[in-house]
Design an enzyme around this catalytic site. Structure first.
Site, PDB file in Angstrom:
ATOM      1  N   GLY A   8       5.087  20.855  56.535  1.00  0.00           N
ATOM      2  CA  GLY A   8       4.566  19.302  56.735  1.00  0.00           C
ATOM      3  C   GLY A   8       4.035  19.060  58.012  1.00  0.00           C
ATOM      4  N   GLU A  10       4.834  16.985  59.356  1.00  0.00           N
ATOM      5  CA  GLU A  10       5.562  16.155  60.491  1.00  0.00           C
ATOM      6  C   GLU A  10       7.324  16.768  60.296  1.00  0.00           C
ATOM      7  OE1 GLU A  10       5.568  13.625  62.288  1.00  0.00           O
ATOM      8  OE2 GLU A  10       3.644  13.055  61.735  1.00  0.00           O
ATOM      9  N   ALA A  11       7.249  17.841  59.472  1.00  0.00           N
ATOM     10  CA  ALA A  11       8.660  18.598  59.699  1.00  0.00           C
ATOM     11  C   ALA A  11       8.345  19.745  58.952  1.00  0.00           C
ATOM     12  CB  ALA A  11       9.248  17.618  59.098  1.00  0.00           C
ATOM     13  N   ASP A 116       5.931   6.719  52.148  1.00  0.00           N
ATOM     14  CA  ASP A 116       4.985   7.839  51.625  1.00  0.00           C
ATOM     15  C   ASP A 116       4.839   8.306  50.550  1.00  0.00           C
ATOM     16  OD1 ASP A 116       2.907   9.734  51.365  1.00  0.00           O
ATOM     17  OD2 ASP A 116       4.560  11.158  52.242  1.00  0.00           O
TER      18      ASP A 116
END
Length: 195
Positions: A8, A10-11, A116
């Site tokens: 993703g 962010e990760a 989220d």
């Protein structure tokens, strides 16, 4: 053997083995545009925060069990939930929308904001709903933050499940918002419309 799972913004998620158990590694991605020390500090803080949130919710709702938190690697190793996304089955099982509402209420009662909320971040494991991805989550007692969490969910929910009759009403039936919460949601929605 490690198996790449998903990347993703962010990760990076990788399916791994942890003490012979099927697990999921969530590693925060380095942002090269940020100062190195600042980047590490932000990633470490977010890993710590996400782990704290998941552990706080574990006795209340179903969340992945955390096996290991490695702040140096900015990584969390957690239980691999072998479920389907709520997004994929809610049209066939609309009652799960009400169940999702009930669970979100429980999250908010712990003064936790998911940050989220989408039907992709709720997995269906047997008859249970499992909430995942608290990477943007934080602790807050403010009704404004809880109402915003719901509005974010409402927008994605209605966009993704427009064919589900009375879908959002089913979520709200489960959440059972107070009058104050209803009013705050209305205010936030009006504000969003005029900006």
């Amino acid at each position: 053997m490690n198996k790449f799972y998903k990347k993703g913004a962010e990760a990076e998620l990788t399916q791994v083995k942890y003490l012979e158990k099927k697990a999921l590694s969530k590693k925060r991605i380095v942002k090269s545009y940020r100062d190195e020390k600042l980047d590490f500090s932000i990633r470490k803080k977010r890993v710590r925060s996400e782990a704290k949130i998941i552990r706080a919710l574990a006795p209340i709702i179903k969340v992945p069990e955390i096996y290991l938190v490695d702040e140096k690697k900015c990584e969390i190793i957690m239980e691999f939930i072998n479920g389907k996304m709520l997004k994929e089955i809610i049209d066939k099982k609309p009652g799960l929308a009400t169940k999702a509402g009930e669970q979100i209420k429980k999250i908010h009662e712990q003064d936790i904001i998911h940050g989220d909320l989408t039907t992709s971040n709720i997995l269906v494991d047997g008859e249970e709903l499992c909430f995942i991805d608290f990477g943007l989550g934080y602790f807050s007692q403010k009704i404004e933050d809880k109402a915003t969490d719901l509005i974010v969910f409402k927008k994605t929910f209605n966009a993704t499940h427009s064919s589900l009759t009375m879908g959002w009403e089913l979520v709200m039936k489960g959440y059972n918002p107070s009058e104050e919460m209803k009013k705050r949601m209305e205010v936030i929605e009006k504000r969003a419309r005029y900006h």
